[in-house]
Design a protein around this motif. Structure first.
Motif, PDB file in Angstrom:
ATOM      1  N   MET A 183       3.579  11.261   4.814  1.00  0.00           N
ATOM      2  CA  MET A 183       2.548  11.693   3.862  1.00  0.00           C
ATOM      3  C   MET A 183       1.258  12.077   4.597  1.00  0.00           C
ATOM      4  O   MET A 183       0.647  13.083   4.282  1.00  0.00           O
ATOM      5  CB  MET A 183       2.249  10.583   2.855  1.00  0.00           C
TER       6      MET A 183
ATOM      7  N   ALA B  40       0.847  -1.208   0.000  1.00  0.00           N
ATOM      8  CA  ALA B  40       0.000   0.000   0.000  1.00  0.00           C
ATOM      9  C   ALA B  40       0.875   1.248   0.000  1.00  0.00           C
ATOM     10  O   ALA B  40       2.009   1.237   0.472  1.00  0.00           O
ATOM     11  CB  ALA B  40      -0.895  -0.006   1.225  1.00  0.00           C
TER      12      ALA B  40
ATOM     13  N   ASN C  57      -6.814  -0.975   0.807  1.00  0.00           N
ATOM     14  CA  ASN C  57      -6.385  -0.639   2.173  1.00  0.00           C
ATOM     15  C   ASN C  57      -7.149   0.599   2.627  1.00  0.00           C
ATOM     16  O   ASN C  57      -7.178   1.606   1.924  1.00  0.00           O
ATOM     17  CB  ASN C  57      -4.863  -0.401   2.102  1.00  0.00           C
TER      18      ASN C  57
ATOM     19  N   ASN D  49      -5.870  -0.600   8.041  1.00  0.00           N
ATOM     20  CA  ASN D  49      -4.546  -0.045   8.356  1.00  0.00           C
ATOM     21  C   ASN D  49      -4.623   0.841   9.597  1.00  0.00           C
ATOM     22  O   ASN D  49      -5.102   1.963   9.539  1.00  0.00           O
ATOM     23  CB  ASN D  49      -4.023   0.758   7.159  1.00  0.00           C
TER      24      ASN D  49
ATOM     25  N   TYR E 274       7.619  -1.908  -1.303  1.00  0.00           N
ATOM     26  CA  TYR E 274       7.479  -0.562  -1.819  1.00  0.00           C
ATOM     27  C   TYR E 274       8.866   0.055  -2.039  1.00  0.00           C
ATOM     28  O   TYR E 274       9.296   0.283  -3.173  1.00  0.00           O
ATOM     29  CB  TYR E 274       6.636   0.299  -0.856  1.00  0.00           C
ATOM     30  N   THR E 275       9.618   0.312  -0.949  1.00  0.00           N
ATOM     31  CA  THR E 275      10.821   1.143  -1.035  1.00  0.00           C
ATOM     32  C   THR E 275      11.870   0.611  -2.021  1.00  0.00           C
ATOM     33  O   THR E 275      12.488   1.399  -2.746  1.00  0.00           O
ATOM     34  CB  THR E 275      11.433   1.298   0.375  1.00  0.00           C
TER      35      THR E 275
ATOM     36  N   LEU F  18       8.215  13.397   1.759  1.00  0.00           N
ATOM     37  CA  LEU F  18       8.760  12.117   1.282  1.00  0.00           C
ATOM     38  C   LEU F  18      10.242  12.324   0.990  1.00  0.00           C
ATOM     39  O   LEU F  18      10.603  13.229   0.232  1.00  0.00           O
ATOM     40  CB  LEU F  18       8.013  11.714   0.004  1.00  0.00           C
TER      41      LEU F  18
ATOM     42  N   PHE G 119      -1.691  10.087   4.906  1.00  0.00           N
ATOM     43  CA  PHE G 119      -2.917   9.635   4.210  1.00  0.00           C
ATOM     44  C   PHE G 119      -3.440  10.677   3.215  1.00  0.00           C
ATOM     45  O   PHE G 119      -4.641  10.973   3.182  1.00  0.00           O
ATOM     46  CB  PHE G 119      -4.025   9.291   5.215  1.00  0.00           C
TER      47      PHE G 119
ATOM     48  N   LYS H  87      -3.229  -4.649   9.115  1.00  0.00           N
ATOM     49  CA  LYS H  87      -1.816  -4.270   8.951  1.00  0.00           C
ATOM     50  C   LYS H  87      -1.291  -3.615  10.211  1.00  0.00           C
ATOM     51  O   LYS H  87      -1.847  -2.625  10.685  1.00  0.00           O
ATOM     52  CB  LYS H  87      -1.666  -3.327   7.763  1.00  0.00           C
TER      53      LYS H  87
ATOM     54  N   ASN I 103       8.887   8.780   5.231  1.00  0.00           N
ATOM     55  CA  ASN I 103       7.714   9.518   4.746  1.00  0.00           C
ATOM     56  C   ASN I 103       6.822   9.920   5.897  1.00  0.00           C
ATOM     57  O   ASN I 103       6.719   9.231   6.908  1.00  0.00           O
ATOM     58  CB  ASN I 103       6.948   8.688   3.693  1.00  0.00           C
TER      59      ASN I 103
ATOM     60  N   VAL J  50      13.711   5.099   2.830  1.00  0.00           N
ATOM     61  CA  VAL J  50      12.854   6.261   2.633  1.00  0.00           C
ATOM     62  C   VAL J  50      12.277   6.631   3.987  1.00  0.00           C
ATOM     63  O   VAL J  50      12.035   5.760   4.827  1.00  0.00           O
ATOM     64  CB  VAL J  50      11.721   5.907   1.619  1.00  0.00           C
TER      65      VAL J  50
ATOM     66  N   SER K 191       5.069  -5.699   8.098  1.00  0.00           N
ATOM     67  CA  SER K 191       4.567  -4.598   8.867  1.00  0.00           C
ATOM     68  C   SER K 191       4.563  -3.305   8.053  1.00  0.00           C
ATOM     69  O   SER K 191       5.053  -3.258   6.939  1.00  0.00           O
ATOM     70  CB  SER K 191       5.475  -4.366  10.084  1.00  0.00           C
ATOM     71  N   ASN K 192       4.093  -2.273   8.723  1.00  0.00           N
ATOM     72  CA  ASN K 192       4.161  -0.906   8.201  1.00  0.00           C
ATOM     73  C   ASN K 192       5.566  -0.328   8.456  1.00  0.00           C
ATOM     74  O   ASN K 192       6.481  -1.058   8.836  1.00  0.00           O
ATOM     75  CB  ASN K 192       3.076  -0.068   8.892  1.00  0.00           C
ATOM     76  N   THR K 193       5.719   0.972   8.277  1.00  0.00           N
ATOM     77  CA  THR K 193       7.015   1.630   8.502  1.00  0.00           C
ATOM     78  C   THR K 193       7.308   1.730  10.002  1.00  0.00           C
ATOM     79  O   THR K 193       6.408   1.595  10.831  1.00  0.00           O
ATOM     80  CB  THR K 193       6.998   3.051   7.915  1.00  0.00           C
TER      81      THR K 193
ATOM     82  N   GLY L  14       8.429  -4.919   4.518  1.00  0.00           N
ATOM     83  CA  GLY L  14       9.457  -4.186   5.239  1.00  0.00           C
ATOM     84  C   GLY L  14      10.849  -4.586   4.814  1.00  0.00           C
ATOM     85  O   GLY L  14      11.365  -5.619   5.242  1.00  0.00           O
TER      86      GLY L  14
HETATM   87  C1  LIG Z   1       5.950   6.831   0.707  1.00  0.00           C
HETATM   88  C2  LIG Z   1       5.244   5.720   1.413  1.00  0.00           C
HETATM   89  C3  LIG Z   1       3.874   5.777   1.585  1.00  0.00           C
HETATM   90  C4  LIG Z   1       3.205   4.743   2.239  1.00  0.00           C
HETATM   91  N1  LIG Z   1       1.856   4.795   2.367  1.00  0.00           N
HETATM   92  C5  LIG Z   1       1.201   3.777   2.967  1.00  0.00           C
HETATM   93  C6  LIG Z   1      -0.214   3.791   3.060  1.00  0.00           C
HETATM   94  O1  LIG Z   1      -0.876   4.701   2.584  1.00  0.00           O
HETATM   95  N2  LIG Z   1      -0.818   2.754   3.702  1.00  0.00           N
HETATM   96  C7  LIG Z   1      -0.117   1.695   4.218  1.00  0.00           C
HETATM   97  O2  LIG Z   1      -0.719   0.768   4.760  1.00  0.00           O
HETATM   98  N3  LIG Z   1       1.224   1.648   4.123  1.00  0.00           N
HETATM   99  C8  LIG Z   1       1.888   2.663   3.501  1.00  0.00           C
HETATM  100  N4  LIG Z   1       3.254   2.597   3.397  1.00  0.00           N
HETATM  101  C9  LIG Z   1       3.986   1.457   4.006  1.00  0.00           C
HETATM  102  C10 LIG Z   1       4.304   0.358   2.994  1.00  0.00           C
HETATM  103  O3  LIG Z   1       3.125  -0.208   2.476  1.00  0.00           O
HETATM  104  C11 LIG Z   1       5.149  -0.751   3.644  1.00  0.00           C
HETATM  105  O4  LIG Z   1       4.408  -1.383   4.652  1.00  0.00           O
HETATM  106  C12 LIG Z   1       6.450  -0.233   4.264  1.00  0.00           C
HETATM  107  O5  LIG Z   1       6.985   0.820   3.481  1.00  0.00           O
HETATM  108  C13 LIG Z   1       7.502  -1.322   4.420  1.00  0.00           C
HETATM  109  O6  LIG Z   1       7.838  -1.896   3.171  1.00  0.00           O
HETATM  110  P1  LIG Z   1       9.119  -1.428   2.297  1.00  0.00           P
HETATM  111  O7  LIG Z   1      10.296  -1.422   3.207  1.00  0.00           O
HETATM  112  O8  LIG Z   1       9.209  -2.430   1.186  1.00  0.00           O
HETATM  113  O9  LIG Z   1       8.792  -0.071   1.775  1.00  0.00           O
HETATM  114  C14 LIG Z   1       3.943   3.633   2.747  1.00  0.00           C
HETATM  115  C15 LIG Z   1       5.321   3.583   2.567  1.00  0.00           C
HETATM  116  C16 LIG Z   1       5.988   4.588   1.911  1.00  0.00           C
HETATM  117  C17 LIG Z   1       7.480   4.503   1.726  1.00  0.00           C
END
Ligand SMILES: Cc1cc2nc3c(=O)[nH]c(=O)nc-3n(C[C@H](O)[C@H](O)[C@H](O)COP(=O)(O)O)c2cc1C
Length: 344
Positions: free
Chosen positions: A109, A58, A136, A167, A306-307, A96, A111, A206, A107, A105, A234-236, A284
């Motif tokens: 942001m 996401a 999500n 989320n 994502y990253t 960002l 939402f 999440k 962030n 990265v 997980s999330n960030t 992650g």
């Molecule tokens: C710029 C950015 C925006 C993100 N926005 C969301 C989001 O809107 N909702 C969400 O559940 N996770 C969001 N994430 C988290 C990612 O979905 C992911 O869980 C997290 O970045 C860890 O994965 P990665 O290390 O591969 O980036 C965001 C991450 C980044 C870097």
């Protein structure tokens, strides 16, 4: 020939969010059919047949503008969002930040998104096309009742979602993560499940990586009791392992390579706490086939990223898939399915 090494300096010369916008704009003009995958990569989770366990996390395609392009690039599934009931601008820019020396990265942001109604119309337009697209959902920053926002999101998006993700783990909406506490989480999940109805899509939850053992146990218990369908770990992170890049002191959630070990550790915690009774989705710091395969062995049925895409470009899903398949065969598994949770 790989083009991304040539394009990357151009994208990196742009402010990070402009580069992201440009990428999404380009992808909306790149329709296409979902890529084909080796049948040995197929995984069934919550009744859905994922053609590959490698998904787009996401936040990349928050407004569901280009899910088909990401499926065409080789992702086995795409999670759009986070979408809130009402459109919202998010935090002031810049918000960002690339950390190139750390492959990370940060962030904040907050939402930013065009709201559920607009995304729902876009997804309804692609109805009937192949490919798993999860949605999500989150709460608006100034919602009077945040728990009610989740139920509203489930109701609004269920008709167009392959699965829904609740989320509650973004660090950029103040107080949101307190919804991970057992009593609030129980109320939230009860409301979401009721809003989904009897034959709605599966519900995933999440979570953040910044959880103590007692938090993990409490979340696992509520998730099992409420019979949700999967956990995304997980999330960030709001923690700050040592970082080298200039932007290291920015506020927000950290993702990418420095999150990798923490997210893997949390995945293992949730595996232990759920005893394998709940499918797990790992995210992650996943940037290679070896990273993805390590999560699969630690108990993840699916992975998301994502990253790493920012640093490695659009061919990454395919490369991960190929390398992961090779590792699976090397370790004597005929398919990814038998590798799941194999390192216990
Ligand atoms: C710029 C950015 C925006 C993100 N926005 C969301 C989001 O809107 N909702 C969400 O559940 N996770 C969001 N994430 C988290 C990612 O979905 C992911 O869980 C997290 O970045 C860890 O994965 P990665 O290390 O591969 O980036 C965001 C991450 C980044 C870097």
């Amino acid at each position: 020939m790989r083009l991304f090494p040539l394009v990357r300096p151009l994208l990196f010369s742009l402010e990070a969010e402009r580069a992201h916008r440009l990428t999404i704009d380009l992808l909306t003009h790149m329709p296409g059919r979902p890529a084909r995958h080796d049948p040995a990569l197929g995984v069934t989770v919550a009744g859905l047949d994922f053609p590959s366990p490698v998904g787009l996390a996401a936040g990349v395609d928050k407004d569901a503008e280009a899910p088909d392009a990401f499926l065409a690039l080789g992702f086995g599934f795409v999670e759009v969002g986070t979408l809130t009931p009402l459109p919202q601008a998010g935090n002031p820019r810049p918000r960002l930040f690339r950390l190139p020396e750390d492959r990370a990265v940060i962030n904040r942001m907050g939402f930013n998104n065009g709201g559920q109604e607009a995304a729902r119309a876009r997804l309804a337009h692609r109805a009937g096309r192949p490919g798993i697209v999860g949605v999500n959902v989150g709460a608006n920053k100034d919602a009077a009742d945040r728990i009610a926002d989740y139920a509203a999101g489930v109701r609004a998006m269920a008709p167009v979602a392959s699965y829904l993700t609740i989320n509650i783990s973004s660090p950029n909406t103040p107080g949101l993560r307190t919804l991970q506490e057992a009593a609030a989480l129980d109320e939230l999940l009860a409301g979401a499940i009721e809003a989904r109805g009897a034959d709605g899509p599966p519900i995933f939850l999440k979570v953040a990586p910044d959880l103590a053992t007692a938090d993990v146990d409490a979340i696992a218990r509520v998730a099992l009791d409420r019979r949700i369908d999967a956990l995304i770990v997980s999330n960030t992170t709001i923690s700050r392992p040592p970082l080298r890049s200039a932007a290291r002191d920015e506020a927000g959630g950290l993702s990418g390579a420095p999150l990798r070990d923490l997210a893997l550790e949390r995945l293992r915690d949730f595996r232990r706490a759920t005893g394998g009774a709940l499918p797990l989705v790992a995210a992650g710091g996943i940037a290679s086939g070896a990273d993805a395969y390590a999560r699969i062995k630690a108990g993840a049925s699916l992975v998301q990223l994502y990253t790493a895409l920012i640093f490695h470009g659009p061919g990454l899903a395919r490369r991960i898939e190929k390398d992961m398949m090779a590792l699976t065969k090397t370790e004597g598994h005929q398919s990814i399915r038998t590798a799941i949770g194999s390192d216990r």
